[in-house]
Structure formats: C-alpha cells, structure tokens
Design a protein around this motif. Sequence first.
Motif, PDB file in Angstrom:
ATOM      1  N   LEU A 235       0.826  -1.208   0.000  1.00  0.00           N
ATOM      2  CA  LEU A 235       0.000   0.000   0.000  1.00  0.00           C
ATOM      3  C   LEU A 235       0.861   1.259   0.000  1.00  0.00           C
ATOM      4  N   ALA A 236       2.006   1.219   0.693  1.00  0.00           N
ATOM      5  CA  ALA A 236       2.905   2.374   0.706  1.00  0.00           C
ATOM      6  C   ALA A 236       3.486   2.626  -0.681  1.00  0.00           C
ATOM      7  N   LEU A 237       3.860   1.565  -1.379  1.00  0.00           N
ATOM      8  CA  LEU A 237       4.406   1.723  -2.726  1.00  0.00           C
ATOM      9  C   LEU A 237       3.353   2.298  -3.664  1.00  0.00           C
ATOM     10  N   LYS A 238       2.094   1.883  -3.514  1.00  0.00           N
ATOM     11  CA  LYS A 238       1.026   2.451  -4.329  1.00  0.00           C
ATOM     12  C   LYS A 238       0.970   3.963  -4.159  1.00  0.00           C
ATOM     13  N   ALA A 239       1.044   4.417  -2.921  1.00  0.00           N
ATOM     14  CA  ALA A 239       0.975   5.855  -2.652  1.00  0.00           C
ATOM     15  C   ALA A 239       2.131   6.584  -3.314  1.00  0.00           C
ATOM     16  N   VAL A 291      -3.957   9.716  -4.839  1.00  0.00           N
ATOM     17  CA  VAL A 291      -2.886   9.700  -3.836  1.00  0.00           C
ATOM     18  C   VAL A 291      -3.480   9.773  -2.434  1.00  0.00           C
ATOM     19  N   ILE A 292      -4.438  10.677  -2.261  1.00  0.00           N
ATOM     20  CA  ILE A 292      -5.084  10.832  -0.957  1.00  0.00           C
ATOM     21  C   ILE A 292      -5.723   9.521  -0.524  1.00  0.00           C
ATOM     22  N   LYS A 293      -6.443   8.884  -1.423  1.00  0.00           N
ATOM     23  CA  LYS A 293      -7.093   7.617  -1.077  1.00  0.00           C
ATOM     24  C   LYS A 293      -6.073   6.536  -0.730  1.00  0.00           C
ATOM     25  N   ALA A 294      -4.983   6.468  -1.480  1.00  0.00           N
ATOM     26  CA  ALA A 294      -3.960   5.451  -1.207  1.00  0.00           C
ATOM     27  C   ALA A 294      -3.358   5.643   0.183  1.00  0.00           C
ATOM     28  N   ASN A 474      21.381  -1.608   6.720  1.00  0.00           N
ATOM     29  CA  ASN A 474      19.955  -1.492   6.448  1.00  0.00           C
ATOM     30  C   ASN A 474      19.699  -0.193   5.695  1.00  0.00           C
ATOM     31  N   SER A 475      18.873  -0.260   4.685  1.00  0.00           N
ATOM     32  CA  SER A 475      18.488   0.927   3.931  1.00  0.00           C
ATOM     33  C   SER A 475      16.969   1.029   3.952  1.00  0.00           C
ATOM     34  N   ALA A 476      16.455   2.147   4.443  1.00  0.00           N
ATOM     35  CA  ALA A 476      15.009   2.353   4.489  1.00  0.00           C
ATOM     36  C   ALA A 476      14.535   2.799   3.118  1.00  0.00           C
ATOM     37  N   TYR A 477      13.808   1.961   2.435  1.00  0.00           N
ATOM     38  CA  TYR A 477      13.337   2.281   1.091  1.00  0.00           C
ATOM     39  C   TYR A 477      12.091   3.166   1.154  1.00  0.00           C
ATOM     40  N   ILE A 478      11.193   2.856   2.057  1.00  0.00           N
ATOM     41  CA  ILE A 478      10.044   3.724   2.338  1.00  0.00           C
ATOM     42  C   ILE A 478       9.826   3.727   3.844  1.00  0.00           C
ATOM     43  N   ARG A 479       9.760   4.928   4.419  1.00  0.00           N
ATOM     44  CA  ARG A 479       9.470   5.083   5.845  1.00  0.00           C
ATOM     45  C   ARG A 479       8.112   5.761   6.032  1.00  0.00           C
ATOM     46  N   LEU A 480       7.531   5.575   7.203  1.00  0.00           N
ATOM     47  CA  LEU A 480       6.231   6.168   7.503  1.00  0.00           C
ATOM     48  C   LEU A 480       6.215   7.684   7.296  1.00  0.00           C
ATOM     49  N   PRO A 481       7.273   8.432   7.683  1.00  0.00           N
ATOM     50  CA  PRO A 481       7.237   9.874   7.429  1.00  0.00           C
ATOM     51  C   PRO A 481       7.005  10.234   5.960  1.00  0.00           C
ATOM     52  N   GLU A 482       7.463   9.370   5.053  1.00  0.00           N
ATOM     53  CA  GLU A 482       7.213   9.659   3.645  1.00  0.00           C
ATOM     54  C   GLU A 482       5.726   9.599   3.340  1.00  0.00           C
ATOM     55  N   LEU A 483       5.014   8.655   3.940  1.00  0.00           N
ATOM     56  CA  LEU A 483       3.567   8.593   3.747  1.00  0.00           C
ATOM     57  C   LEU A 483       2.893   9.843   4.293  1.00  0.00           C
ATOM     58  N   TYR A 484       3.345  10.313   5.453  1.00  0.00           N
ATOM     59  CA  TYR A 484       2.780  11.540   6.018  1.00  0.00           C
ATOM     60  C   TYR A 484       2.979  12.723   5.070  1.00  0.00           C
ATOM     61  N   LEU A 485       4.176  12.827   4.506  1.00  0.00           N
ATOM     62  CA  LEU A 485       4.481  13.973   3.655  1.00  0.00           C
ATOM     63  C   LEU A 485       3.870  13.831   2.260  1.00  0.00           C
ATOM     64  N   ILE A 486       3.723  12.607   1.770  1.00  0.00           N
ATOM     65  CA  ILE A 486       2.980  12.391   0.526  1.00  0.00           C
ATOM     66  C   ILE A 486       1.537  12.845   0.707  1.00  0.00           C
ATOM     67  N   TYR A 487       0.960  12.480   1.833  1.00  0.00           N
ATOM     68  CA  TYR A 487      -0.423  12.849   2.128  1.00  0.00           C
ATOM     69  C   TYR A 487      -0.552  14.366   2.241  1.00  0.00           C
ATOM     70  N   ALA A 488       0.388  14.990   2.954  1.00  0.00           N
ATOM     71  CA  ALA A 488       0.365  16.445   3.098  1.00  0.00           C
ATOM     72  C   ALA A 488       0.451  17.125   1.735  1.00  0.00           C
TER      73      ALA A 488
END
Length: 642
Positions: A235-239, A291-294, A474-488
């Motif tokens: 779901l994160a990759l979709k966003a 994007v918002i829905k994702a 370890n490499s963070a490919y997608i982190r939760l903050p990215e979802l927050y900022l994508i949404y914003a």
Amino acid sequence: MLFAAAALLLSSCSDLKFGNAFLEKAPGADMTLDEIFSSKLYAERELVGAYASLRTCLTVHSNNGHYEFQDGGNKLGWDNLDAITDIIQSHCTWGGVIKTYYAGQYNAESENTGYGKFGFYPDQEGAWTGIRRAWIFINNVDRVPDMTPEEKTRRKGEARMIIALQMHEMLRHFGGVPILREHATPENDVAADYSRRTLQECVDFILELCDDAAAELPWTVSEADNGRMTAAGALALKARVLQFIARPLFNASEPYMEAQKPSASNQASVKVDPKYMTWLGDYQENRWQDVIKACEDFFTKNQENGNPYNLVLPETEDVEGYRAAFSCCYADRTSPEIIIHTGRAIPTYYNTYHRMYFGLTDQGQAGRGYGGGCVTLNFVDKFQNADGTASDYRKWIQTNGHNGTLENNPFTGKDPRLYETVLIAGDRYRTRVAEMWVDGQEHGSGSNPKATTGFIIRKFLWDYNDAFLNKAANSAYIRLPELYLIYAEALNETGRSEEALKWLNMTRNRVGLPDMTLAMASSLHDASSLPDYPECGLKGDKCLREEILDERAREFCFEEVRWFDIIGYKREDIFKESLYGIQIRLVSGKAEDNTLVLSYSDPALDDIPRMWQTRFSPKWYLSAFPSNEINKGYGLVQNPGW
C-alpha cells in the motif's frame, strides 16, 4: 539479451538467454530449475537472490560475495543520487558524477558503459535480474514439495512486490518501459511483446501487482522475517507511485518535451504513441485524489492492525532525545517506521563502499575520504532554527562577524536533524568535538577533497567507529514519514492546505520543531520566485508546497528522495542554482577548556561547475536508454531530447 529475443531469435538463437539458461544460478551452486524447486531451502535462496537485486541508497563497490548486483550499486559511478541535487557537491574527481554529469558528458552512450543513474540492460542490470528471478519463482514455487500452501502464497506476494519495486524504479528513471509479465522461455519468447509501453500501462501494472501482493501478504512479519515484503509495503508503494505520476512532470496539459520518433529499426515494433510513454495526456486533479485515497487506505489498515508502523519518538524532549530518535529511525532494522527495507544482503556497513567514498579519513588509515560527501551550504541552510525561523548563514555573518565559539556560531540552535545528517564543526564526534576546520582531523588540509565545502555527510556514517562499521546494514526504502508527507502534499495540491499542515507537523514535532503555519511558510519562501505550473493548476498554497519539499529534503537526505522531487516538479531553477561552500579556520583556544574560537568565511561559489547550470535542458528529467538497446529493434523508443 531478453528484449532482443523476439527480433534476434531466427538469426542468433544460440546467443540468447531464456528458459533454464536465463535463470541466474542460485547462491553458491550451479543448479537447474528442477533442482532449485525441489526443496524449500533452494527455492528460498532463489527468492533471496531476487531480493538482493533491489536498489539501496548504500553504495556497493562490488558483489563482495553477498549476492548484490554490481550494476545495481554502481549508479552514477559509485555515487548517491543526492550528489546530482542541491544537497551534495561531489569532489571525487574520478567519480561518475563529476566526470559524467557535472561535465555534461551524460548521454545514451553513458548508459552503455554503466555510468547512468539507473541502468537498463536486460541481461545484467539488477532491475531485470530481479524481475526475471521473481517471475521464475512465482511460476515454479507451487511444485516445491516441502512448502505449505500458505508459505507459497506469501512468498509469491513477496516476489510480486519485488517486481513492482523494480518497475517503479524504472518508471521513475525512464517513464514507460517494456512490461515483462512472466519469465522468458523457448516456448513463449517468440510471441512475447517486449516493446516499450505507455506510462499509464506501467502504472496500472505496478498497482495491479501491489493489489495482488497486498492480498497475499501479512500486514507485518515476525522479527525473524524482518525485512521481507508486507501488505503495508504494497500500500505504501502504491501511494509513492501515484504521487510521482500526479506531479507536473507527467500530469500536465502538455508534455515536458516533444516525444522522439521511433528509429528506423524500431518503427515496426512500436505499438503505442511515443508521446504517452512520458506523458499522461492531460492534467487531472483526480490523480491527486488517488494519492489521498492510497494514503488513507494505508492509515486505516495500519490502525486496524494496532498501528505497528509508527514514528520513533524521542525518549526525552530535548536536543539529545530528538537526535537519538532521528538517528535510529532510518537505519535500525527493527525501526517501527520502516515499511520497506532494502540492502539486507549486505551484512554490515563495513561491507559497503560508501564508508570510503563518502566517509572520513582517520589518521593512519588510507583509502577513505574520497570527497563524495561534500554537503552544500545551500542544503545546510534548509535546516531552520529551532524556533522555526529561517536559517541564513550570510545574515549570521553580517550580524555577528566572522568569528564564533562552540556555543555561538552560525550553526548552533538548529533543527536537530542537521547534526545527525551533516558533520558540523564543533559538534560532538566520538568523544570529542568534530574538527571540521582546515587542518582539523576530520576536515584535513585545504587541498583534501573530502570536506571541501566545509561540510561532510554524517547520515549513515555516524561517529565512523567500530560500532558503525559492525552495525547490521539497512536501507530504508520507504518510511512512515514519507507517507505523512505524501499525504500532506496531495492535500495541499487539492486545496486542503490546513489539513496538510497536520501531517507536515508530524515529522517536525518529532524533532522538537514548532508547528508550521501558512503564515510561517510564506515567511520562509518567496512565492514570486517559485514555479506557477499553469499547465497543472494548484488549489493549495505555493509556499506550503515548497516547505513540504524542503521538509522531505531534511528528513530523507541520502535516502535518494530529493532527485525525484526535483524532476517531479520540473525544477529547472534548482538545476541552475549556484552551489556554495565555506571554509572554517581555527583562530585560537582549545575545545577541551571551551576556549575555542573559529573563523567562518564568506560563502564561496563551489569551484566545480555543473553543465546544466548554464546549459539546462528538460531532457535531464528522465534518463536515456542505452543506444545499444535502442538499436536492437524490439520497440524501445528513446526518451525526449536524448
């Protein structure tokens, strides 16, 4: 080569790789398909090989015996994508960035030699290797006798996510690309269509893979399976994919450049209008609504599962607490905010190349500090003062003069992420202060390239000691903050700016910064100097959009996010921006007794120019395809301008 197969089958069948020969050998052994899928152990190894193909922000020198793919790590000739943004100005003279990109030598032939941003060759690049191995796994795992049906379903979901991730990477670098829906065999290759597809077709394919994977995967995994793909990652990759295509590069009333016509060798093989390979055909606000829905789908599902993905919060509400929280959030394998991990095939940071390319040179130790990690003053100034006001090195010098102490200098009292991202003179380093002044231990002589701008990257390098070298990579490919900022970002683009602030403030508050407001955003950015995008339209606040992009730069430096923000918004102004560094010198005193006085120079224009600062072309937004692949005639159309 895979995509040459249809065109070359009759004339050079013996040169092709497909069927069993197209399968990369399993780790440590030459094995046939029958042998690999005769046991769970061997089948799992094949899936691990597909995982190892995934991109990572960590620079990999070679395979090191750990299954990484050299071309996958050799982006830009061992560099990080941030080195072609305003974040880093590389001073490694033998690196791919200076020789190829800054010098303006990048072209389709560069992609033939492995100095591209990504790479495309079907028979050697990590993307196609991973896709191929993932499809082979999906198409053969059902015959493994000692795996349960549940295990097979879950592992298929993981393989689908690997394909989706690799397609998403190629989408970001090239636009539309060929779509491989299964692995090539002698039976299916002649009828297969390897021509380049439209942007929308590729997006739909990625979203379909994500939906299928989300239905097959758990929301989280056990600690023993940490790093495997999850439904949350799907779901994160979709966003992220939907965000990228909603931006002005593709989502506009006109294309960013006129499409190229197919070459003579490709005319018969091209199946779609080339202009739709790099353009969606119009501007539609509903792409931002998608994007918002994702994002909301992710947040809802995460809440239903007890919010296992959450921000790493400070244990103490002070600078040290904020720094500690940020330092571990992106690199610790157990971080609750990392949704997709990559680079897990690399055992420790010692096994990476970035420790030398970007790192420091310790006394008595050669082979480090090559100058790849010189951070610009432009980027350092993006870190606001702790009270949320603008940081401006030049104004500090004008107000305070050129001398400063450890407690009062141009870099004290900033966003705590600055000190964990960039090594700042006078900040703590190991058990002492960082000697980031000329002839200091960390800076070296004035002729040493490693910190020419006065700064060097600290993120992913920390104190550069044994604890760092032996830390599990370890490499963070997608982190939760990215979802927050994508949404914003999506909320602001659709006119919901006040709501957007709430999500932007999630990452700010985590490090002690005050809430952002529209008035603050306006005071931080000059609206008249920002792009208008009449081909797209904006219902929200232009200055808030810029602040969100700056927040993404601060939060995700060295995680290879900034480049895609710059091209996604067609930021010619950032490409042309002059980049600056400073020199710091020791005036008097000692750090031990707090009498240290340092002199801070006026900003100086960096002495390595970038070609696109004076000769910019929109063609830089996407990569060129290798000319060798174009010439094979299977329907690959070159990107605009190349």
